[in-house]
Motif scaffolding. Structure first.
Motif, PDB file in Angstrom:
ATOM      1  N   LYS A 123      66.302  81.216  -4.825  1.00 52.54           N
ATOM      2  CA  LYS A 123      67.285  82.288  -4.641  1.00 52.54           C
ATOM      3  C   LYS A 123      67.817  82.710  -6.001  1.00 52.54           C
ATOM      4  CE  LYS A 123      71.472  83.363  -1.984  1.00 52.54           C
ATOM      5  NZ  LYS A 123      72.466  82.804  -1.023  1.00 52.54           N
ATOM      6  N   ARG A 124      67.720  84.008  -6.301  1.00 52.55           N
ATOM      7  CA  ARG A 124      68.085  84.505  -7.624  1.00 52.55           C
ATOM      8  C   ARG A 124      69.366  85.332  -7.557  1.00 52.55           C
ATOM      9  NH1 ARG A 124      62.426  84.264  -7.552  1.00 52.55           N
ATOM     10  NH2 ARG A 124      61.641  83.079  -9.341  1.00 52.55           N
ATOM     11  N   ILE A 125      70.242  85.106  -8.568  1.00 49.97           N
ATOM     12  CA  ILE A 125      71.528  85.797  -8.636  1.00 49.97           C
ATOM     13  C   ILE A 125      71.609  86.523  -9.969  1.00 49.97           C
ATOM     14  CG2 ILE A 125      74.035  85.527  -8.620  1.00 49.97           C
ATOM     15  CD1 ILE A 125      71.982  82.722  -7.211  1.00 49.97           C
ATOM     16  N   ALA A 126      72.126  87.751  -9.953  1.00 53.63           N
ATOM     17  CA  ALA A 126      72.254  88.534 -11.180  1.00 53.63           C
ATOM     18  C   ALA A 126      73.320  89.602 -10.983  1.00 53.63           C
ATOM     19  CB  ALA A 126      70.924  89.192 -11.542  1.00 53.63           C
ATOM     20  N   HIS A 127      73.717  90.225 -12.092  1.00 48.71           N
ATOM     21  CA  HIS A 127      74.603  91.377 -12.024  1.00 48.71           C
ATOM     22  C   HIS A 127      73.834  92.546 -11.422  1.00 48.71           C
ATOM     23  CE1 HIS A 127      77.105  94.736 -13.579  1.00 48.71           C
ATOM     24  NE2 HIS A 127      78.080  93.879 -13.331  1.00 48.71           N
ATOM     25  N   TYR A 128      74.555  93.445 -10.764  1.00 53.26           N
ATOM     26  CA  TYR A 128      73.874  94.540 -10.078  1.00 53.26           C
ATOM     27  C   TYR A 128      73.131  95.455 -11.048  1.00 53.26           C
ATOM     28  CZ  TYR A 128      77.263  98.241 -11.295  1.00 53.26           C
ATOM     29  OH  TYR A 128      78.030  99.157 -11.964  1.00 53.26           O
ATOM     30  N   LEU A 129      73.626  95.590 -12.296  1.00 57.66           N
ATOM     31  CA  LEU A 129      72.925  96.421 -13.266  1.00 57.66           C
ATOM     32  C   LEU A 129      71.583  95.809 -13.664  1.00 57.66           C
ATOM     33  CD1 LEU A 129      75.860  97.631 -15.544  1.00 57.66           C
ATOM     34  CD2 LEU A 129      74.487  99.017 -13.965  1.00 57.66           C
ATOM     35  N   GLY A 183      74.702  94.631 -17.829  1.00 52.19           N
ATOM     36  CA  GLY A 183      74.400  93.541 -16.914  1.00 52.19           C
ATOM     37  C   GLY A 183      74.357  92.174 -17.562  1.00 52.19           C
ATOM     38  N   ASN A 184      74.480  92.103 -18.887  1.00 47.89           N
ATOM     39  CA  ASN A 184      74.472  90.808 -19.578  1.00 47.89           C
ATOM     40  C   ASN A 184      75.763  90.055 -19.244  1.00 47.89           C
ATOM     41  OD1 ASN A 184      73.275  88.906 -21.331  1.00 47.89           O
ATOM     42  ND2 ASN A 184      74.536  89.599 -23.044  1.00 47.89           N
ATOM     43  N   ILE A 185      75.650  88.872 -18.651  1.00 49.01           N
ATOM     44  CA  ILE A 185      76.810  88.181 -18.104  1.00 49.01           C
ATOM     45  C   ILE A 185      77.160  86.911 -18.874  1.00 49.01           C
ATOM     46  CG2 ILE A 185      76.470  89.094 -15.784  1.00 49.01           C
ATOM     47  CD1 ILE A 185      75.206  86.390 -15.016  1.00 49.01           C
ATOM     48  N   PHE A 186      78.401  86.473 -18.688  1.00 50.11           N
ATOM     49  CA  PHE A 186      78.878  85.183 -19.165  1.00 50.11           C
ATOM     50  C   PHE A 186      78.657  84.177 -18.030  1.00 50.11           C
ATOM     51  CE2 PHE A 186      80.827  88.157 -21.911  1.00 50.11           C
ATOM     52  CZ  PHE A 186      81.321  87.513 -23.038  1.00 50.11           C
ATOM     53  N   ILE A 187      78.062  83.042 -18.356  1.00 44.90           N
ATOM     54  CA  ILE A 187      77.757  82.000 -17.376  1.00 44.90           C
ATOM     55  C   ILE A 187      78.446  80.721 -17.846  1.00 44.90           C
ATOM     56  CG2 ILE A 187      75.917  80.707 -16.227  1.00 44.90           C
ATOM     57  CD1 ILE A 187      74.045  83.095 -17.183  1.00 44.90           C
ATOM     58  N   TYR A 188      79.357  80.213 -17.040  1.00 44.64           N
ATOM     59  CA  TYR A 188      80.212  79.107 -17.482  1.00 44.64           C
ATOM     60  C   TYR A 188      80.114  77.936 -16.517  1.00 44.64           C
ATOM     61  CZ  TYR A 188      84.489  76.596 -18.894  1.00 44.64           C
ATOM     62  OH  TYR A 188      85.385  75.643 -19.312  1.00 44.64           O
ATOM     63  N   ARG A 248      59.278  89.026 -13.123  1.00 47.47           N
ATOM     64  CA  ARG A 248      60.740  89.094 -13.025  1.00 47.47           C
ATOM     65  C   ARG A 248      61.115  89.551 -11.617  1.00 47.47           C
ATOM     66  NH1 ARG A 248      62.378  93.116 -17.680  1.00 47.47           N
ATOM     67  NH2 ARG A 248      60.380  94.057 -17.077  1.00 47.47           N
ATOM     68  N   PRO A 249      61.010  88.658 -10.640  1.00 51.65           N
ATOM     69  CA  PRO A 249      61.325  89.051  -9.260  1.00 51.65           C
ATOM     70  C   PRO A 249      62.746  89.590  -9.148  1.00 51.65           C
ATOM     71  CG  PRO A 249      60.295  86.878  -9.342  1.00 51.65           C
ATOM     72  CD  PRO A 249      60.609  87.244 -10.748  1.00 51.65           C
ATOM     73  N   LEU A 250      62.940  90.541  -8.249  1.00 51.43           N
ATOM     74  CA  LEU A 250      64.272  91.106  -8.045  1.00 51.43           C
ATOM     75  C   LEU A 250      65.240  90.033  -7.570  1.00 51.43           C
ATOM     76  CD1 LEU A 250      63.488  94.486  -6.254  1.00 51.43           C
ATOM     77  CD2 LEU A 250      64.173  94.146  -8.631  1.00 51.43           C
ATOM     78  N   PRO A 251      66.496  90.111  -8.018  1.00 51.79           N
ATOM     79  CA  PRO A 251      67.493  89.136  -7.551  1.00 51.79           C
ATOM     80  C   PRO A 251      67.753  89.287  -6.055  1.00 51.79           C
ATOM     81  CG  PRO A 251      68.532  90.874  -8.837  1.00 51.79           C
ATOM     82  CD  PRO A 251      67.065  91.060  -8.991  1.00 51.79           C
ATOM     83  N   VAL A 284      69.273  96.963 -11.080  1.00 50.91           N
ATOM     84  CA  VAL A 284      68.928  98.369 -11.302  1.00 50.91           C
ATOM     85  C   VAL A 284      67.818  98.492 -12.340  1.00 50.91           C
ATOM     86  CG1 VAL A 284      69.785 100.555 -12.234  1.00 50.91           C
ATOM     87  CG2 VAL A 284      71.173  99.279 -10.589  1.00 50.91           C
ATOM     88  N   TYR A 285      67.949  97.764 -13.451  1.00 51.94           N
ATOM     89  CA  TYR A 285      66.939  97.839 -14.502  1.00 51.94           C
ATOM     90  C   TYR A 285      65.605  97.279 -14.028  1.00 51.94           C
ATOM     91  CZ  TYR A 285      69.841  99.570 -18.314  1.00 51.94           C
ATOM     92  OH  TYR A 285      70.606 100.366 -19.118  1.00 51.94           O
ATOM     93  N   LEU A 286      65.635  96.188 -13.262  1.00 51.64           N
ATOM     94  CA  LEU A 286      64.389  95.589 -12.789  1.00 51.64           C
ATOM     95  C   LEU A 286      63.710  96.469 -11.748  1.00 51.64           C
ATOM     96  CD1 LEU A 286      65.412  91.818 -12.557  1.00 51.64           C
ATOM     97  CD2 LEU A 286      64.044  92.942 -14.325  1.00 51.64           C
TER      98      LEU A 286
END
Length: 339
Positions: free
Chosen positions: A117-123, A168-173, A136-139, A126-128
């Motif tokens: 299961k893949r998680i990403a920002h919505y942007l 879409g570049n995110i901070f992951i903490y 690079r499978p869609l999230p 959009v780019y993918l």
């Protein structure tokens, strides 16, 4: 002594004929630990958090009692990412987080097992969607502002702080381990890659340093090069980019005045005399002169602190110079003309 690295030299026939050049020695603080015989290294940050690197790219994985979370999957690490995980745990890979859409960081995602299961920002989605790629499978899940991913006893907090390196570049903490993952902004021990890490938003890139420092982290994994980082690395990177911004802004003010070697008026006149009716040549010559001024001045301060100032320092200065013209409104020779 720091040597000027003129763009004319970079494009000279001799440089093109012999692409192997000698650069400054790499400061010891930029040299990473050695790789294993298979060409990768695994670093543990405790409590199930691990980095995998080939000393050029970096990925992360988190082992929980219910499965493994993978963050990114650079194609140049490839199957070594799976080997690294398999050598640590028998838990299956259940989730993947995309930091952003760029293929150099997630282009190995296709080798992960089916059902992840893949998680990403919505942007990122959009780019993918605009550039379909089986690697690079869609999230499967997307978010706009923040997302908390919990798998067993592991938790990651995902947050979009705004446009910086790429939309879409995110901070992951990881709050338990105090590990922050922020890709393509900081390059621990090194000058940023060309054009400030190929950033698309310089103002957001600069701001991302303070956004990172607002997190309570002990380790920062940044996606590139020879080692992970710490708060000092972020502070050094911030100091470098702010100094570059200041000196490039200074170059704009100098270029607006006559009687100096980066006078925009004089450079334009001389260039157009040789290249009549070609305004591109004048603009490039002006920006190049300003970038050489601020690049040499900033890199002279940092060449013993971070590696690679002589490799990508000019490209970073040129990016900053051009962004000051079109994005940050430095004025100078490009200010609003009087009546």
């Amino acid at each position: 002594m720091f040597k000027s690295f003129s763009i004319l030299w970079l494009l000279s026939a001799s440089a093109l004929a012999d692409p192997v050049n000698t650069y400054l020695p790499v400061p010891s603080q930029a040299v990473g630990p050695p790789l294993n015989a298979a060409g990768y290294r695994v670093e543990s940050y405790g409590k199930g958090a691990y980095m995998v690197t080939n000393n050029q790219y970096q990925a992360m994985f988190f082992v929980s009692d219910k499965g493994v979370i993978v963050v990114d999957a650079p194609p140049t690490i490839g199957y070594n990412l799976l080997y690294a995980i398999g050598n640590i745990t028998d838990q299956p890979i259940t989730h993947q987080v995309y930091s952003h859409s760029h293929t150099d960081h997630i282009g190995g995602s296709g080798i992960l097992p089916s059902g992840v299961k893949r998680i990403a920002h919505y942007l990122t989605k959009v780019y993918l969607e605009d550039t379909p790629d089986a690697n690079r499978p869609l999230p499967d899940e997307i978010f706009a502002d923040a997302y908390t991913l919990t798998v067993g006893n592991q938790t990651l907090e995902l947050k979009y702080e705004g446009h910086n390196h790429h939309p879409g570049n995110i901070f992951i903490y990881a709050p338990v381990q105090k590990v922050l993952i922020l890709i393509d902004i900081i390059f621990p021990g090194w000058v940023p890659y060309s054009a400030l890490g190929a950033t698309e938003n310089v103002a957001g890139y600069i701001k991302a340093h303070d956004q990172a420092l607002a997190y309570d982290f002990d380790v920062i994994v940044t996606g590139h090069l020879t080692r992970s980082g710490n708060r000092k690395d972020v502070e050094i990177s911030k100091a470098y980019v702010l100094d570059l911004e200041q000196t490039c802004t200074e170059a704009y003010q100098i270029a607006a005045s006559p009687g100096n070697n980066i006078s925009a008026q004089a450079i334009a006149a001389a260039t157009l005399a040789v290249n009549p009716n070609n305004p591109y040549t004048a603009l490039k010559a002006i920006l190049t002169a300003m970038a050489e001024y601020c690049g040499n001045k900033t890199n002279g301060k940092f060449q013993d602190v971070i590696a690679g100032t002589d490799v990508y320092g000019f490209e970073n200065a040129f990016k900053m110079t051009d962004s000051l013209r079109i994005e940050l409104d430095a004025g100078g020779p490009f200010a609003v003309k009087g009546p």
